[in-house]
Design an enzyme around this catalytic site. Structure first.
Site, PDB file in Angstrom:
ATOM      1  N   LYS A 158       0.847  -1.199   0.000  1.00 57.15           N
ATOM      2  CA  LYS A 158       0.000   0.000   0.000  1.00 57.15           C
ATOM      3  C   LYS A 158       0.882   1.248   0.000  1.00 57.15           C
ATOM      4  CE  LYS A 158      -3.915   1.950   2.638  1.00 57.15           C
ATOM      5  NZ  LYS A 158      -4.724   1.789   3.860  1.00 57.15           N
TER       6      LYS A 158
ATOM      7  N   SER B 134      -9.644   1.730   3.038  1.00 56.13           N
ATOM      8  CA  SER B 134      -8.825   2.502   2.137  1.00 56.13           C
ATOM      9  C   SER B 134      -7.780   1.670   1.386  1.00 56.13           C
ATOM     10  CB  SER B 134      -8.097   3.597   2.929  1.00 56.13           C
ATOM     11  OG  SER B 134      -7.214   3.019   3.865  1.00 56.13           O
TER      12      SER B 134
ATOM     13  N   SER C  90      -9.714  -0.654   7.219  1.00 54.91           N
ATOM     14  CA  SER C  90      -9.172  -0.455   5.868  1.00 54.91           C
ATOM     15  C   SER C  90      -8.456  -1.647   5.255  1.00 54.91           C
ATOM     16  CB  SER C  90      -8.227   0.750   5.857  1.00 54.91           C
ATOM     17  OG  SER C  90      -8.959   1.943   5.906  1.00 54.91           O
TER      18      SER C  90
END
Lengths: 95, 492
Positions: B79, B154, B178
């Site tokens: 990420k 997210s 997330s």
């Protein structure tokens, strides 16, 4: 409670410059969110300690030893304005 | 068998036994990315040359008989809020569009020490603030299960990349769900460990008292094996925990829930829960019962206060953490500004997107003089009460079971118009962040539209072993059931 003045003060503290539309939107959003957050007042928490950490927080000490090497060039490369190996900032004192 | 069908652990095994080469595995991923990435937009940055060089080096070392690590040669995605030395790290924001870290996050270092090949940085909501990956400065990510839907957020890019076969596994971060919620929406497994299990060193902070790094993978075993690698005390993160003998998460994977006590919060099954999600999750609870677990519905309580407490605390911590973006040492800088304060204001106003500004403003407000006690301290007291409710639950149960999210993946464009509605989508996941407990999302079927549903299992703090055993048992039981149905059909 959330007035134009509140938004102006908060924006100043948050170092954000908001347009007219953004200020109006922020006012609406904050009123709505706070209206919802106020639900918490249903709970009597007078006798409850606040929780800021998952595990009981204690100071963690260690020796202050330098472990990183010289990366000046790589670090300066991330700045938009650099002069003579230093970060450039606008003038902060009257000359 | 197609290389991309393997789990990360299976691929590592094949590479170790030299049935598959590291470059061959990498090329399979490139082919998939070339063919499909334009459709999904999982990645913000892809690092072909570096990855190829590393894969080739690893192959030579393997052939020389070196023992490298449990994930030698396995392509991973990371990420884009985890720093990667020499690879741009944007946090999905214009603010960090050109930021190249001079060091790697501890979790990334550990993954690389285990032999992983980092192939790119995945798309995410700006500074991890969002539940749909739509607040990214770098465009939306589409859900590989249905391109008209969001992948969740997210860590939407990480979940979508795993689901689309554009990597074998990925790292994500979970501050309010997330990792788990995008895993649920994309039909993969996502694990949020106990707070402090993985060092946050090199993670760009959002809400530091709740941020935790976790794996997304094809199955429970991959997630456990990745956690084995990334977990560990780190002096550079003073809140990281020394788990000592408690690690060895992969070893906890036994198919056995005989006598395990599983609590199902009845409060999670009220209105607002999509019928298809309710059914899939309740069916999953029955699978546990059929495998010998004691499954009970109970009243957890306080569920309506979870979202207000979370958003107050998260916004407060975010407003403080994001103060550092001032345009001077790194990141975006507004042009031609005369005074220092004006430079800060312009830089931040132009560099941050709408959702980030919204949370900074809310956070600044709840921390400001006159409102601190009424909002921020109040939320922290409510946080204590929520933790106690879960402590009581874990006095009676080994694992808690419920949905990950009230609905399956929303359609693109549906969520952002009403922030409060979007925040309410996090109602089942954020308790794990407020209390610090570990939780996992495991696929448990599909809804009326054929979209994946995620089952959430939550464990007591530091009890990943029990949590993973429950998740693994469910996954294996469902797999056996599915295989039996297929062979029954074949027999006619």
């Amino acid at each position: 409670m959330i007035t134009d003045e509140t938004i102006a003060k908060i924006a100043l503290l948050a170092k954000l410059e908001l347009s007219e539309t953004e200020r109006e939107q922020a006012k609406q959003d904050m009123r709505k969110m706070l209206g919802y957050i106020d639900l918490m007042n249903e709970l009597d928490t007078a006798e409850t300690e606040p929780m800021s950490h998952v595990f009981s927080a204690e100071n963690v000490f260690r020796e202050d030893v330098v472990v990183n090497g010289d990366m000046r060039e790589e670090m300066l490369a991330n700045a938009q304005l650099v002069k003579d190996g230093m970060f450039v900032v606008p003038q902060t004192f009257e000359g | 068998m197609d290389i991309l069908q393997y789990t990360a652990v299976e691929l590592a095994e094949c590479i170790r036994h030299r049935k598959i080469g590291t470059v061959e595995a990498l090329e399979a991923v490139w082919q998939r990315i070339d063919a499909e990435e334009a459709k999904w937009n999982c990645y913000i940055t892809v690092e072909r040359e570096k990855a190829l060089k590393r894969a080739a080096t690893l192959q030579r070392r393997i052939e020389a008989g070196e023992q490298i690590g449990p994930f030698a040669g396995v392509p991973f995605a990371v990420k884009d809020n985890l720093c990667t030395k020499g690879i741009r790290t944007t946090c999905g924001s214009r603010m960090l569009e050109q930021f190249v870290p001079t060091y790697s996050a501890a979790a990334v270092e550990r993954l690389e020490a285990a032999g992983a090949v980092i192939i790119g940085k995945t798309n995410m909501d700006e500074f991890a603030m969002g539940s749909t990956t739509e607040t990214s400065y770098f465009g939306v990510t589409h859900n590989p299960c249905d391109p008209a839907c969001v992948p969740g957020g997210s860590s939407g890019g990480s979940a979508a990349a795993v689901a689309a076969g554009e990597c074998f596994a990925a790292l994500g971060t979970d501050t309010g769900g997330s990792v788990r919620q995008p895993a649920s929406h994309c039909g993969v497994v996502g694990l949020k460990p106990t707070y402090g299990t993985v060092s946050r060193y090199g993670l760009v902070s959002y809400a530091s008292s709740m941020d935790q790094i976790g794996p997304l993978g094809r199955d429970v075993r991959d997630c456990a094996a990745i956690l084995d690698v990334i977990a560990g005390r780190d002096d550079r993160d003073a809140t990281s925990v020394d788990r000592g003998e408690q690690t060895g998460f992969k070893a906890a994977l036994r198919q056995d829930v005989e006598g395990m006590r599983i609590g199902v919060p009845a409060d999670y099954f009220t209105e607002g829960l999509q019928p298809g999600v309710r059914k899939a999750v309740q069916d999953a609870a029955e699978v546990f019962r059929a495998n010998g677990a004691v499954v009970e519905y109970f009243d957890l309580g306080l569920t309506q206060y979870v979202v207000p407490a979370y958003y107050t605390i998260a916004a407060a911590e975010a407003s403080s953490n994001l103060e550092r973006f001032d345009g001077i040492k790194y990141g975006y800088r507004a042009q031609d500004i005369g005074t220092l304060h004006a430079l800060y204001q312009k830089t931040r106003s132009e560099g941050f997107g709408a959702e980030v500004k919204r949370r900074i403003l809310l956070g600044t407000f709840v921390l400001s003089t006159g409102y601190y006690d009424a909002y921020y301290l109040k939320a922290q007291r409510v946080r204590t009460r929520i933790r106690r409710a879960f402590d009581e639950a874990f006095a009676n149960y080994d694992v808690l079971l419920g949905p990950v999210a009230p609905t399956t993946a929303p359609r693109l464009g549906e969520s952002l118009s009403d922030p409060l509605q979007m925040y309410l989508q996090d109602i089942y996941t954020i308790s794990a962040n407020l209390t610090g407990m570990p939780a996992i999302s495991v696929p448990c079927g599909t809804d009326e539209k054929g979209l994946p549903v995620g089952l959430q299992l939550m464990g007591d703090r530091l009890a990943e072993g029990t949590l993973l055993r429950a998740a693994y048992t469910y996954e294996q039981a469902v797999k056996t059931e599915r295989e039996r149905n297929v062979s029954d059909k074949e027999r006619g």
